[in-house]
Design an enzyme around this catalytic site. Sequence first.
Site, PDB file in Angstrom:
ATOM      1  N   LYS A  13     -14.859 -10.246 110.718  1.00 56.44           N
ATOM      2  CA  LYS A  13     -15.467 -11.482 110.213  1.00 56.44           C
ATOM      3  C   LYS A  13     -14.422 -12.526 109.816  1.00 56.44           C
ATOM      4  O   LYS A  13     -14.549 -13.697 110.159  1.00 56.44           O
ATOM      5  CB  LYS A  13     -16.376 -11.194 109.019  1.00 56.44           C
ATOM      6  CG  LYS A  13     -17.638 -10.435 109.369  1.00 56.44           C
ATOM      7  CD  LYS A  13     -18.603 -10.373 108.212  1.00 56.44           C
ATOM      8  CE  LYS A  13     -18.038  -9.658 106.996  1.00 56.44           C
ATOM      9  NZ  LYS A  13     -17.727  -8.240 107.254  1.00 56.44           N
ATOM     10  N   ARG A  88     -24.384 -12.015  99.971  1.00 57.42           N
ATOM     11  CA  ARG A  88     -24.081 -10.591 100.111  1.00 57.42           C
ATOM     12  C   ARG A  88     -25.330  -9.727  99.958  1.00 57.42           C
ATOM     13  O   ARG A  88     -25.294  -8.529 100.234  1.00 57.42           O
ATOM     14  CB  ARG A  88     -23.035 -10.199  99.064  1.00 57.42           C
ATOM     15  CG  ARG A  88     -22.339  -8.879  99.315  1.00 57.42           C
ATOM     16  CD  ARG A  88     -21.221  -8.655  98.331  1.00 57.42           C
ATOM     17  NE  ARG A  88     -20.091  -9.526  98.576  1.00 57.42           N
ATOM     18  CZ  ARG A  88     -19.110  -9.283  99.433  1.00 57.42           C
ATOM     19  NH1 ARG A  88     -19.139  -8.185 100.147  1.00 57.42           N
ATOM     20  NH2 ARG A  88     -18.120 -10.131  99.584  1.00 57.42           N
ATOM     21  N   ARG A 127      -5.806   1.787 110.425  1.00 57.15           N
ATOM     22  CA  ARG A 127      -4.832   0.779 109.973  1.00 57.15           C
ATOM     23  C   ARG A 127      -3.702   1.410 109.182  1.00 57.15           C
ATOM     24  O   ARG A 127      -3.913   2.322 108.383  1.00 57.15           O
ATOM     25  CB  ARG A 127      -5.530  -0.273 109.086  1.00 57.15           C
ATOM     26  CG  ARG A 127      -6.187  -1.371 109.861  1.00 57.15           C
ATOM     27  CD  ARG A 127      -6.515  -2.557 108.979  1.00 57.15           C
ATOM     28  NE  ARG A 127      -7.338  -2.237 107.823  1.00 57.15           N
ATOM     29  CZ  ARG A 127      -8.396  -2.961 107.453  1.00 57.15           C
ATOM     30  NH1 ARG A 127      -8.762  -4.016 108.144  1.00 57.15           N
ATOM     31  NH2 ARG A 127      -9.085  -2.622 106.377  1.00 57.15           N
ATOM     32  N   ARG A 161      -3.930   2.675 103.251  1.00 56.74           N
ATOM     33  CA  ARG A 161      -4.472   2.309 101.948  1.00 56.74           C
ATOM     34  C   ARG A 161      -5.639   3.229 101.604  1.00 56.74           C
ATOM     35  O   ARG A 161      -6.352   3.704 102.482  1.00 56.74           O
ATOM     36  CB  ARG A 161      -4.977   0.860 101.952  1.00 56.74           C
ATOM     37  CG  ARG A 161      -3.893  -0.165 102.157  1.00 56.74           C
ATOM     38  CD  ARG A 161      -4.428  -1.570 101.950  1.00 56.74           C
ATOM     39  NE  ARG A 161      -5.719  -1.787 102.612  1.00 56.74           N
ATOM     40  CZ  ARG A 161      -6.336  -2.948 102.654  1.00 56.74           C
ATOM     41  NH1 ARG A 161      -5.798  -4.007 102.074  1.00 56.74           N
ATOM     42  NH2 ARG A 161      -7.496  -3.076 103.279  1.00 56.74           N
ATOM     43  N   ARG A 172     -18.329   2.348 102.097  1.00 57.61           N
ATOM     44  CA  ARG A 172     -18.456   0.894 102.205  1.00 57.61           C
ATOM     45  C   ARG A 172     -19.560   0.520 103.194  1.00 57.61           C
ATOM     46  O   ARG A 172     -20.300  -0.441 102.982  1.00 57.61           O
ATOM     47  CB  ARG A 172     -17.112   0.283 102.640  1.00 57.61           C
ATOM     48  CG  ARG A 172     -16.038   0.323 101.570  1.00 57.61           C
ATOM     49  CD  ARG A 172     -14.666   0.024 102.129  1.00 57.61           C
ATOM     50  NE  ARG A 172     -14.572  -1.318 102.701  1.00 57.61           N
ATOM     51  CZ  ARG A 172     -13.539  -1.726 103.442  1.00 57.61           C
ATOM     52  NH1 ARG A 172     -12.543  -0.890 103.715  1.00 57.61           N
ATOM     53  NH2 ARG A 172     -13.511  -2.957 103.915  1.00 57.61           N
TER      54      ARG A 172
END
Length: 217
Positions: A13, A88, A127, A161, A172
């Site tokens: 996004k 949201r 990542r 992370r 999430r």
Amino acid sequence: MRIVLVGPPGAGKGTQAAFLAKNLKIPHISTGDLFRANISKGTELGKQAKAFMDAGNLVPDEVTIGMAHDRMTQPDATNGFLLDGFPRNVSQAEALDESLKADGQKLDAVLDLEVPEDEVVKRIAGRRICRNDSSHVFHVTYSKPKTEGVCDVCGGELYQRGDDQEETVRKRLDVYHRETEPIIDHYKAQGLVVTISALGKVNEVTKRAMDALKGDK
């Protein structure tokens, strides 16, 4: 154009918002930027947000909505804006509807970036970030470093992370499905939703999005 960008974490996004806003010549308004700008300027809404954040609490909808409304009424947003990360949830979407209506405006489109859940997990969990400089980002599949675990740029250690770990990513996604995804049905009822695949190269997704917004789906 007045656009809301929606999609799960890992859909790209932020990247697409920047390109689309540039192509459409409208400001990219992200929730993170709103918070940072209001807090750094010491606005009343910024002080309220900081108090909640410092206490480890979520910022109430009315504070976020107030920041968004203030930003949408700035001179550079006269011809439109692209909202990223807001609304949201459905209550925020309803408040946005009322806010725009009061200003004699309305949304032109809600762009829904669609990505399979397994691909989201693959993108985020793969990542790796440089400990020396967080702007140096690699990926175990899509952008491998020359030497595993070592940053190509500065030689720093690459690490994953905590919020990029698969278990956290799936949590999430659960939050997204529960809280944010329902806004798609809210806007479908208004005939505003345009859904595109967010798979492929960045420029391919941007072209797909621009074509869809123009009605060339």
